[in-house]
Enzyme design. Structure first.
Site, PDB file in Angstrom:
ATOM      1  N   LEU A  54     -18.332  -3.276 -13.057  1.00 36.58           N
ATOM      2  CA  LEU A  54     -18.780  -4.134 -11.964  1.00 36.58           C
ATOM      3  C   LEU A  54     -19.923  -3.447 -11.212  1.00 36.58           C
ATOM      4  O   LEU A  54     -19.968  -2.219 -11.114  1.00 36.58           O
ATOM      5  CB  LEU A  54     -17.627  -4.437 -11.009  1.00 36.58           C
ATOM      6  CG  LEU A  54     -16.433  -5.182 -11.610  1.00 36.58           C
ATOM      7  CD1 LEU A  54     -15.389  -5.468 -10.545  1.00 36.58           C
ATOM      8  CD2 LEU A  54     -16.869  -6.471 -12.282  1.00 36.58           C
ATOM      9  N   PRO A 113     -14.446  -0.390 -13.438  1.00 37.69           N
ATOM     10  CA  PRO A 113     -15.545  -0.135 -14.369  1.00 37.69           C
ATOM     11  C   PRO A 113     -16.249  -1.429 -14.772  1.00 37.69           C
ATOM     12  O   PRO A 113     -15.620  -2.466 -14.958  1.00 37.69           O
ATOM     13  CB  PRO A 113     -14.830   0.500 -15.573  1.00 37.69           C
ATOM     14  CG  PRO A 113     -13.572   1.075 -15.021  1.00 37.69           C
ATOM     15  CD  PRO A 113     -13.161   0.155 -13.911  1.00 37.69           C
ATOM     16  N   PHE A 168     -14.022  -4.239  -1.252  1.00 42.36           N
ATOM     17  CA  PHE A 168     -15.033  -3.704  -2.177  1.00 42.36           C
ATOM     18  C   PHE A 168     -16.429  -3.869  -1.552  1.00 42.36           C
ATOM     19  O   PHE A 168     -17.329  -4.461  -2.168  1.00 42.36           O
ATOM     20  CB  PHE A 168     -14.969  -4.372  -3.546  1.00 42.36           C
ATOM     21  CG  PHE A 168     -13.674  -4.199  -4.283  1.00 42.36           C
ATOM     22  CD1 PHE A 168     -12.797  -3.173  -3.960  1.00 42.36           C
ATOM     23  CD2 PHE A 168     -13.315  -5.050  -5.314  1.00 42.36           C
ATOM     24  CE1 PHE A 168     -11.597  -3.014  -4.637  1.00 42.36           C
ATOM     25  CE2 PHE A 168     -12.122  -4.897  -6.008  1.00 42.36           C
ATOM     26  CZ  PHE A 168     -11.271  -3.884  -5.656  1.00 42.36           C
ATOM     27  N   PRO A 169     -16.639  -3.377  -0.330  1.00 48.42           N
ATOM     28  CA  PRO A 169     -17.899  -3.630   0.384  1.00 48.42           C
ATOM     29  C   PRO A 169     -19.106  -2.924  -0.226  1.00 48.42           C
ATOM     30  O   PRO A 169     -20.239  -3.224   0.143  1.00 48.42           O
ATOM     31  CB  PRO A 169     -17.617  -3.104   1.786  1.00 48.42           C
ATOM     32  CG  PRO A 169     -16.600  -2.022   1.579  1.00 48.42           C
ATOM     33  CD  PRO A 169     -15.723  -2.537   0.466  1.00 48.42           C
ATOM     34  N   LEU A 170     -18.859  -2.017  -1.166  1.00 44.46           N
ATOM     35  CA  LEU A 170     -19.966  -1.353  -1.867  1.00 44.46           C
ATOM     36  C   LEU A 170     -20.028  -1.791  -3.324  1.00 44.46           C
ATOM     37  O   LEU A 170     -20.747  -1.204  -4.127  1.00 44.46           O
ATOM     38  CB  LEU A 170     -19.816   0.172  -1.772  1.00 44.46           C
ATOM     39  CG  LEU A 170     -19.936   0.728  -0.351  1.00 44.46           C
ATOM     40  CD1 LEU A 170     -19.605   2.217  -0.330  1.00 44.46           C
ATOM     41  CD2 LEU A 170     -21.329   0.480   0.217  1.00 44.46           C
ATOM     42  N   GLY A 171     -19.299  -2.843  -3.652  1.00 43.26           N
ATOM     43  CA  GLY A 171     -19.325  -3.342  -5.024  1.00 43.26           C
ATOM     44  C   GLY A 171     -18.123  -2.870  -5.809  1.00 43.26           C
ATOM     45  O   GLY A 171     -17.082  -2.519  -5.244  1.00 43.26           O
ATOM     46  N   GLY A 172     -18.287  -2.841  -7.113  1.00 39.58           N
ATOM     47  CA  GLY A 172     -17.166  -2.698  -8.021  1.00 39.58           C
ATOM     48  C   GLY A 172     -16.357  -1.434  -7.870  1.00 39.58           C
ATOM     49  O   GLY A 172     -16.870  -0.328  -7.986  1.00 39.58           O
ATOM     50  N   TYR A 188       0.857  -1.187   0.000  1.00 36.20           N
ATOM     51  CA  TYR A 188       0.000   0.000   0.000  1.00 36.20           C
ATOM     52  C   TYR A 188       0.893   1.238   0.000  1.00 36.20           C
ATOM     53  O   TYR A 188       1.520   1.568   1.013  1.00 36.20           O
ATOM     54  CB  TYR A 188      -0.908   0.021   1.229  1.00 36.20           C
ATOM     55  CG  TYR A 188      -2.046  -0.982   1.205  1.00 36.20           C
ATOM     56  CD1 TYR A 188      -2.303  -1.787   0.114  1.00 36.20           C
ATOM     57  CD2 TYR A 188      -2.884  -1.109   2.318  1.00 36.20           C
ATOM     58  CE1 TYR A 188      -3.352  -2.693   0.106  1.00 36.20           C
ATOM     59  CE2 TYR A 188      -3.944  -2.019   2.322  1.00 36.20           C
ATOM     60  CZ  TYR A 188      -4.165  -2.805   1.217  1.00 36.20           C
ATOM     61  OH  TYR A 188      -5.197  -3.702   1.224  1.00 36.20           O
TER      62      TYR A 188
END
Length: 297
Positions: free
Chosen positions: A218, A216, A209-213, A54
């Site tokens: 997803l 691009p 990715f707890p809110l999704g994609g 990171y």
């Protein structure tokens, strides 16, 4: 009402932690990065997710400066990739046993500790992102052997898995797995069987990715009309609804949302106080789950 704490690596932690990936956005404003982490601790955050790759060590460096022993924060790191600042991506895969060992040593050095509390083995078997090729295709058992040896040596306290399949998790259970980090959200619930197994085994489920994609194409929870409707009715943001759903969905879910902004940090942590009633949960549960498999970019 959900509980605000859960078990993680034989400890009880606040269910909303902090993911340090976004700290790299503050690379040229180090004091802000340190202050952000201090604010997280003030707000009750007691587990932080990081990795040597990171920001090519920047996140670990900030954590080392910002966190104090008396904060008693559980720092969770991961191996399976190493920094590659000059490469096409800022990381390169490091899946081989000797690379995992070297990555553990790198994290020990940059965090300034003699033992890493939890280390996630980042497999690349599932979810969006890279897949291993060539000598980076390594059997899980060979990886677990070196991780277990490092635990026996006292260099790591506990082992987690990331981007793992259900079969992989089952194979790994005898090694004593304390958490699983997979891509999972309201709109991408492919791993429901794995979540159930983790719940039964007392393993923390820590979705990325707890809110999704994040890539691009997803699916994103914040694109769902039902999520917006719930957010409007509760006077919160769609992102907060997506995170709150995760906390309500299973008692062993822990969140590690990342941000470089203090106001956003405070909004994320406030999710722990958000209650979704049965009707609201039923509405959200009715949203179609779509696959989150996909390439970077």
């Amino acid at each position: 009402m959900t509980t605000t704490t859960a078990s993680f690596a034989a400890r009880t932690v606040f269910r909303v932690g902090y993911g340090a990936l976004q700290l790299q956005r503050l690379h040229d404003r180090r004091d802000e990065a340190v202050a952000l982490l201090r604010r997280a601790v003030e707000l009750g955050v007691d587990h932080v997710d990081t990795a040597e790759f990171y920001g090519s060590g920047f996140a670990n460096d900030v954590i080392r400066e910002a966190l104090r022993p008396e904060d008693d924060v559980l720092v969770v790191t991961k191996v399976g990739a190493d920094p590659d600042p000059g490469g096409p991506l800022p990381l390169r895969l490091a899946q081989r046993p000797e690379q995992l060992r070297a990555s553990v040593e790198d994290n020990l050095r940059s965090l300034g500790v003699d033992r890493l509390a939890v280390v996630n083995l980042r497999r690349l078997d599932t979810g969006p992102g890279l897949r291993p090729e060539g000598d980076q295709v390594v059997d899980l058992d060979d990886q677990l052997a070196v991780m277990t040896a490092l635990r026996d040596e006292g260099k790591i306290g506990a082992i987690g898995l990331s981007s793992v399949t259900l079969d992989g998790l089952r194979r790994a259970l005898p090694a004593g797995i304390v958490c699983v980090q997979n891509a999972y959200s309201l709109v991408s619930r492919d791993d429901e069987d794995m979540l159930r197994l983790c719940t039964a085994e007392g393993i923390a489920w820590v979705p990325f990715f707890p809110l999704g994609g994040a890539f691009p194409g997803l699916p994103k929870a914040t694109d769902e009309p039902a999520v917006h409707a719930v957010a409007a009715s509760l006077g919160v943001t769609p992102s907060q609804v997506g995170l709150a759903w995760l906390l309500h969905h299973a008692p062993n879910v822990l969140l590690i949302p990342g941000t470089a902004d203090v106001a956003h940090l405070e909004a994320n942590i406030a999710v722990s106080e958000l209650t979704l009633d049965a009707a609201t949960l039923a509405t959200l549960d009715g949203i179609e789950s779509r696959s989150n498999e996909g390439p970077i970019g």
